[in-house]
Motif scaffolding. Sequence first.
Motif, PDB file in Angstrom:
ATOM      1  N   ILE A  45      16.798   5.877 -15.065  1.00 24.92           N
ATOM      2  CA  ILE A  45      17.627   4.832 -15.652  1.00 24.92           C
ATOM      3  C   ILE A  45      18.519   5.467 -16.706  1.00 24.92           C
ATOM      4  CG2 ILE A  45      17.624   2.699 -16.985  1.00 24.92           C
ATOM      5  CD1 ILE A  45      16.569   2.307 -14.197  1.00 24.92           C
ATOM      6  N   GLY A  46      19.805   5.168 -16.647  1.00 28.77           N
ATOM      7  CA  GLY A  46      20.757   5.765 -17.579  1.00 28.77           C
ATOM      8  C   GLY A  46      21.373   7.025 -17.001  1.00 28.77           C
ATOM      9  N   GLN A  47      22.525   7.390 -17.531  1.00 28.95           N
ATOM     10  CA  GLN A  47      23.132   8.651 -17.116  1.00 28.95           C
ATOM     11  C   GLN A  47      22.214   9.813 -17.493  1.00 28.95           C
ATOM     12  OE1 GLN A  47      25.644   8.891 -15.235  1.00 28.95           O
ATOM     13  NE2 GLN A  47      27.154   7.281 -15.655  1.00 28.95           N
ATOM     14  N   TYR A  48      22.310  10.916 -16.747  1.00 28.04           N
ATOM     15  CA  TYR A  48      21.468  12.076 -17.018  1.00 28.04           C
ATOM     16  C   TYR A  48      21.740  12.627 -18.410  1.00 28.04           C
ATOM     17  CZ  TYR A  48      18.820  16.316 -15.863  1.00 28.04           C
ATOM     18  OH  TYR A  48      17.884  17.333 -15.835  1.00 28.04           O
ATOM     19  N   PHE A  49      22.967  12.517 -18.855  1.00 24.79           N
ATOM     20  CA  PHE A  49      23.332  12.893 -20.223  1.00 24.79           C
ATOM     21  C   PHE A  49      24.577  12.118 -20.637  1.00 24.79           C
ATOM     22  CE2 PHE A  49      25.529  15.840 -17.428  1.00 24.79           C
ATOM     23  CZ  PHE A  49      26.799  15.889 -17.940  1.00 24.79           C
TER      24      PHE A  49
ATOM     25  N   TYR B 241      22.483  -3.455 -21.068  1.00 20.74           N
ATOM     26  CA  TYR B 241      22.540  -2.171 -21.749  1.00 20.74           C
ATOM     27  C   TYR B 241      21.805  -1.088 -20.951  1.00 20.74           C
ATOM     28  CZ  TYR B 241      21.629   1.560 -25.043  1.00 20.74           C
ATOM     29  OH  TYR B 241      21.534   2.793 -25.627  1.00 20.74           O
ATOM     30  N   ASN B 242      22.495   0.020 -20.744  1.00 17.76           N
ATOM     31  CA  ASN B 242      21.944   1.209 -20.095  1.00 17.76           C
ATOM     32  C   ASN B 242      21.420   0.906 -18.693  1.00 17.76           C
ATOM     33  OD1 ASN B 242      21.664   4.004 -20.467  1.00 17.76           O
ATOM     34  ND2 ASN B 242      19.451   3.811 -20.726  1.00 17.76           N
TER      35      ASN B 242
ATOM     36  N   LEU C  89      24.436   9.279  -7.073  1.00 20.34           N
ATOM     37  CA  LEU C  89      25.012   7.941  -7.105  1.00 20.34           C
ATOM     38  C   LEU C  89      24.544   7.217  -8.353  1.00 20.34           C
ATOM     39  CD1 LEU C  89      24.578   6.707  -3.408  1.00 20.34           C
ATOM     40  CD2 LEU C  89      26.747   7.225  -4.549  1.00 20.34           C
ATOM     41  N   ARG C  90      25.377   6.317  -8.861  1.00 18.83           N
ATOM     42  CA  ARG C  90      25.043   5.486 -10.000  1.00 18.83           C
ATOM     43  C   ARG C  90      25.307   4.017  -9.634  1.00 18.83           C
ATOM     44  NH1 ARG C  90      23.626   9.880 -10.765  1.00 18.83           N
ATOM     45  NH2 ARG C  90      23.935  11.243 -12.576  1.00 18.83           N
ATOM     46  N   PHE C  91      24.280   3.181  -9.782  1.00 18.54           N
ATOM     47  CA  PHE C  91      24.421   1.740  -9.588  1.00 18.54           C
ATOM     48  C   PHE C  91      24.414   1.106 -10.976  1.00 18.54           C
ATOM     49  CE2 PHE C  91      22.420   3.653  -5.934  1.00 18.54           C
ATOM     50  CZ  PHE C  91      23.078   3.085  -4.849  1.00 18.54           C
ATOM     51  N   ILE C  92      25.530   0.509 -11.375  1.00 16.51           N
ATOM     52  CA  ILE C  92      25.750   0.134 -12.770  1.00 16.51           C
ATOM     53  C   ILE C  92      25.902  -1.381 -12.905  1.00 16.51           C
ATOM     54  CG2 ILE C  92      27.263   0.421 -14.771  1.00 16.51           C
ATOM     55  CD1 ILE C  92      28.165   3.102 -13.522  1.00 16.51           C
ATOM     56  N   HIS C  93      25.095  -1.960 -13.793  1.00 15.66           N
ATOM     57  CA  HIS C  93      25.287  -3.349 -14.215  1.00 15.66           C
ATOM     58  C   HIS C  93      25.998  -3.307 -15.568  1.00 15.66           C
ATOM     59  CE1 HIS C  93      24.721  -7.491 -15.266  1.00 15.66           C
ATOM     60  NE2 HIS C  93      23.941  -7.749 -14.222  1.00 15.66           N
TER      61      HIS C  93
END
Length: 421
Positions: A417-421, A393-394, A385-389
């Motif tokens: 923190i941040g996408q894995y890649f 930044y990032n 899962l990704r919780f994105i603001h």
Amino acid sequence: MKKLVPFLVLFSFMVSSICAQEYTVHDLKIQGNKKIKASFIKSISTIASGSVLDSTVIEQDIIRLKRLPSVSHVYYQVFHSEGNQYNVFYNVEENFTLIPSANIYTTNDDEFAYRLGLYEFNLLGRNITFGGFYQKDIYSSYALNFRAPYLFSKKFGLAVNHQDLTTQEPVFFDNTSSDYKYNNKSFEVLGLYEFNFKNRLELGLNYFVEDYEYKFGATNPNVPQELNVHKWLLKGIYEYNNLDYYYQYISGFRSQFNFQYVTSTDAMLPSFFIGWNDFFLFKRVGDKGNWANRLRLGLSTNDNTPFAPFSVDNNLNVRGVGNTIDRGTGVVVLNTEYRHTLYEKGWFALQGNAFVDAGTWRNPGGDFSDFGKMDNVKIHPGLGLRFIHKKIYNAIFRIDYGYGVTKDTTNGFVFGIGQYF
């Protein structure tokens, strides 16, 4: 010949008329910026007062600006000024750029480690990055980083890094292993150069000291229990970047080649080269989907040493595999995942992902057939899962669970923190 003269006169007049109608930029105006300086945006933009009004050039400026850590989104408008002149407006939506960072990872072997940091990505309003981190991975570590890609001009910049990294590292030999307390203290200076919109180069030196101290496990008279080696590292990075960003979505292709030559003062840790290339491919899938891929191909000098440079690691290449469970002198890793936005409103987005991480390594002193041996292959599918603001930044908090399906693998969570890649 007499018939040709009127035609040439008419042609010359048409050319002159077309040239006279060439549109130019009266002024470039920046709107919406609060912290990032308008003068900085103008200094790195190709469009400027007096230049030809060219939508292709403007689009390149927009993509370049969207890659900046301080910019969440940017779009442009063109308004008539006078005569053949037009005003160009870049409308900037800024990111919040004083960002904490966190990486946490575990396995079903009850292993736990974390890294906490704080970085400012828009120091002085000029997209200068400065910050550092503290890491607890049995032992304490820290690092400080400074990066200013446009410090001297729109093409020349500088990066300076210092780290004091201490971990417990497995060393593999004679089909067994032992554990060492490993410390790497380094100072690095890099020159940064941007050839054009898509191509850039980093080149510099790193002075570091590696210290190995035996803790427990197997021993061998040919494997020292203590090492303290001073080294110099020549480093070069070449990047081709053709990515386009739209908030959490990415599309396009990127390639990054990293080459290092390391000198040594100890025969147990001889001089060596290491090089690898990361290929990234991103594709939008419908309105809410994003297919993301990373392929890493790497080789180093093939010394038969327990201190080989490529590692199999939870937080680097295969999610859920564990903390530095093996080493090698060559690597092939493929990470592929599908990201789908499950919910989005205003500044917030929730993204789910399904992934497969797969990698294989060449044994120290081995040959290329090692890449095909099942003992060296690790395959971990998983979900996350990704919780994105969208305005920081990032600011992507990720949770992934990787499940090993190959021989002698583990399962585990990877937080960060941040996408894995």
